[in-house]
Design a protein around this motif. Sequence first.
Motif, PDB file in Angstrom:
ATOM      1  N   VAL A   1      44.648  -3.366 -11.003  1.00 11.17           N
ATOM      2  CA  VAL A   1      43.797  -2.486 -11.803  1.00 11.17           C
ATOM      3  C   VAL A   1      44.684  -1.450 -12.470  1.00 11.17           C
ATOM      4  O   VAL A   1      45.557  -0.879 -11.827  1.00 11.17           O
ATOM      5  CB  VAL A   1      42.762  -1.764 -10.907  1.00 11.17           C
ATOM      6  CG1 VAL A   1      41.987  -0.718 -11.710  1.00 11.17           C
ATOM      7  CG2 VAL A   1      41.790  -2.760 -10.295  1.00 11.17           C
ATOM      8  N   ASN A   2      44.494  -1.229 -13.769  1.00  5.41           N
ATOM      9  CA  ASN A   2      45.285  -0.222 -14.472  1.00  5.41           C
ATOM     10  C   ASN A   2      44.406   0.948 -14.898  1.00  5.41           C
ATOM     11  O   ASN A   2      43.172   0.832 -14.936  1.00  5.41           O
ATOM     12  CB  ASN A   2      45.947  -0.834 -15.709  1.00  5.41           C
ATOM     13  CG  ASN A   2      46.906  -1.940 -15.314  1.00  5.41           C
ATOM     14  OD1 ASN A   2      47.711  -1.790 -14.392  1.00  5.41           O
ATOM     15  ND2 ASN A   2      46.797  -3.090 -15.978  1.00  5.41           N
ATOM     16  N   GLU A   3      45.086   2.030 -15.221  1.00  7.60           N
ATOM     17  CA  GLU A   3      44.360   3.246 -15.580  1.00  7.60           C
ATOM     18  C   GLU A   3      43.427   3.003 -16.774  1.00  7.60           C
ATOM     19  O   GLU A   3      43.791   2.295 -17.711  1.00  7.60           O
ATOM     20  CB  GLU A   3      45.363   4.344 -15.937  1.00  7.60           C
ATOM     21  CG  GLU A   3      44.778   5.710 -15.820  1.00  7.60           C
ATOM     22  CD  GLU A   3      45.826   6.780 -16.051  1.00  7.60           C
ATOM     23  OE1 GLU A   3      47.023   6.485 -15.873  1.00  7.60           O
ATOM     24  OE2 GLU A   3      45.432   7.896 -16.408  1.00  7.60           O
ATOM     25  N   GLY A   4      42.231   3.566 -16.694  1.00  9.62           N
ATOM     26  CA  GLY A   4      41.306   3.494 -17.824  1.00  9.62           C
ATOM     27  C   GLY A   4      40.456   2.236 -17.862  1.00  9.62           C
ATOM     28  O   GLY A   4      39.654   2.062 -18.782  1.00  9.62           O
ATOM     29  N   GLU A   5      40.624   1.371 -16.871  1.00  5.37           N
ATOM     30  CA  GLU A   5      39.886   0.109 -16.936  1.00  5.37           C
ATOM     31  C   GLU A   5      38.476   0.230 -16.352  1.00  5.37           C
ATOM     32  O   GLU A   5      38.175   1.140 -15.581  1.00  5.37           O
ATOM     33  CB  GLU A   5      40.667  -0.987 -16.200  1.00  5.37           C
ATOM     34  CG  GLU A   5      41.877  -1.441 -17.015  1.00  5.37           C
ATOM     35  CD  GLU A   5      42.622  -2.605 -16.385  1.00  5.37           C
ATOM     36  OE1 GLU A   5      43.260  -3.348 -17.137  1.00  5.37           O
ATOM     37  OE2 GLU A   5      42.572  -2.755 -15.148  1.00  5.37           O
ATOM     38  N   VAL A   6      37.652  -0.745 -16.747  1.00 10.93           N
ATOM     39  CA  VAL A   6      36.287  -0.824 -16.211  1.00 10.93           C
ATOM     40  C   VAL A   6      36.175  -2.118 -15.399  1.00 10.93           C
ATOM     41  O   VAL A   6      37.080  -2.972 -15.439  1.00 10.93           O
ATOM     42  CB  VAL A   6      35.249  -0.809 -17.356  1.00 10.93           C
ATOM     43  CG1 VAL A   6      35.236   0.535 -18.063  1.00 10.93           C
ATOM     44  CG2 VAL A   6      35.494  -1.937 -18.337  1.00 10.93           C
TER      45      VAL A   6
END
Lengths: 256, 271
Positions: A26-31
């Motif tokens: 999971v990366n920053e800003g993801e949904v």
Amino acid sequence: MGYKAKFRVWRGEAGEGALEDFVVEVNEGEVVLDVIHRLQATQAPDLAVRWNCKAGKCGSCSMEINGKPRLGCMARMSTFTEEETITVTPMRTFPVIKDLVTDVSFNYEKAREIPSFTPPKGVAPGEYRMQQVDVERSQEFRKCIECFMCNNVCHVIRDHEENKQAFAGPRFLMRIAELDMHPYDVEDRQNSAQDEHGLGYCNITKCCTEVCPEHIKITDNALIPMKERVVDRRYDPLVWLGNKIFRRTKEKTPKA
Amino acid sequence: MTQTAAERPVNEPTPRRQRADIKARTLRTDRWWLNPALTFAALMSFLVYGFWAIFDQSYFADPYIAPFSAPCLATSCPEGARFLGLAPFGDWYTLPPGLLILGLPAGFRLTCYYYRKSYYRSFWLSPPACGVGEPHKKYSGETRFPLIMQNVHRYFFYGAILIGLILTYDAVLAFRDKDGNWGHVGLGAIILLVNAILIMAYTISCHSCRHITAGRLNHFSRHPLRYKMWTFVSKLNAKHQQLAWVSMFSVMIADLYVRLVAKGIIAFPFA
């Protein structure tokens, strides 16, 4: 910063299936929908998910995330802790086609059962004249993106499948309210709301309002006003008497 | 281009269309049970208090009258406690005076659209929380007796307006001293006034009131005054839930306060 998240996704076809565990980046800003797409790309290429706009406006990616109906594209990963396991399942009320994709045709059938906008005789399209204040209320309901999460969460059909025949669900009772409040609609919506579309089944527990991604006040502005209109029509002796004495017609009278 | 639907071979069974086979009652991981549990506790405390208050005889501490016993309509009420000096119920009525009128506010709250939500969720668990399975096998909602009687709400609203006005009148009368002179401001008078305002706000914010003012109309533009009223009630209506809770606690506090003064437990100056 990226991290590895624990996901449990329901996988199966035509109802039969099970929750499957994944560990996924999971990366920053993801949904959540981004993560589901990453699963498709890296670990489960046959994972089925319905999606389209990725902007919370098409209503395609309705799913249940940790047991709550949400749009996958609007569920920010930053709202979960890195340690927790995120469970993603298809909408419970509707039959499953595959994995996260459900068959929502129940909703289209219910939509067809509602007579469309019916203007009075002798008024042609183009001749409608109405004030903004008269249509403002209905316009709130037009924000609906038909994600069907309100119908999914409504316990009347979620917990009692046998009520599907009798109950149209909040989305379509709201549609009926929208038409009933329309200054130029002359169709009798009140009796049919109660008799044919099951307004009486609603016990106003407001889950539809809680899950609406467009923040439409479904219960307060559509369902309860509609219930009150039905009371006028069916259960209030004073209104009945007033209609008799003042010879009010039941037919709505659209004048500009 | 003409589209043709691919036909299913005759011998192939139609795929079964079923819901996802998930046995868990809910997959929610938050504390979904907390809200219904708190609601249950709060509503139960109100019921228990109300039951005690009805049978408690210390409801009048001149010039204050406890809201649970107002208006006092029986001959057994002390002189100053009687509503407008009237006692339409004669000597024969010996039960607590609160029993005569409590049906109106109780019925109003019982059939209120907000309280319905709260007790359907917390008492009847139908559903306990969104996305949590309910324990009942059958469900018919408000389609038949007795729950179809919830549609009587607007009549209780008319009654509740009356009670709200009486509580306001009582709160105004509380601004007198023991000899009946105006201008005395005790803590009790302020408590009764705040309570009356909250009760009126809760009553006016009712969904039935919103419907009666102009919600039933399709042409707001033809009824500008009613539309204004509707706009005002709609604003209050958005806070109906909060007003329901605040006014429920305020009426309990006001009632208890007057009873404690009447019993002599609260006896400081300006009580």
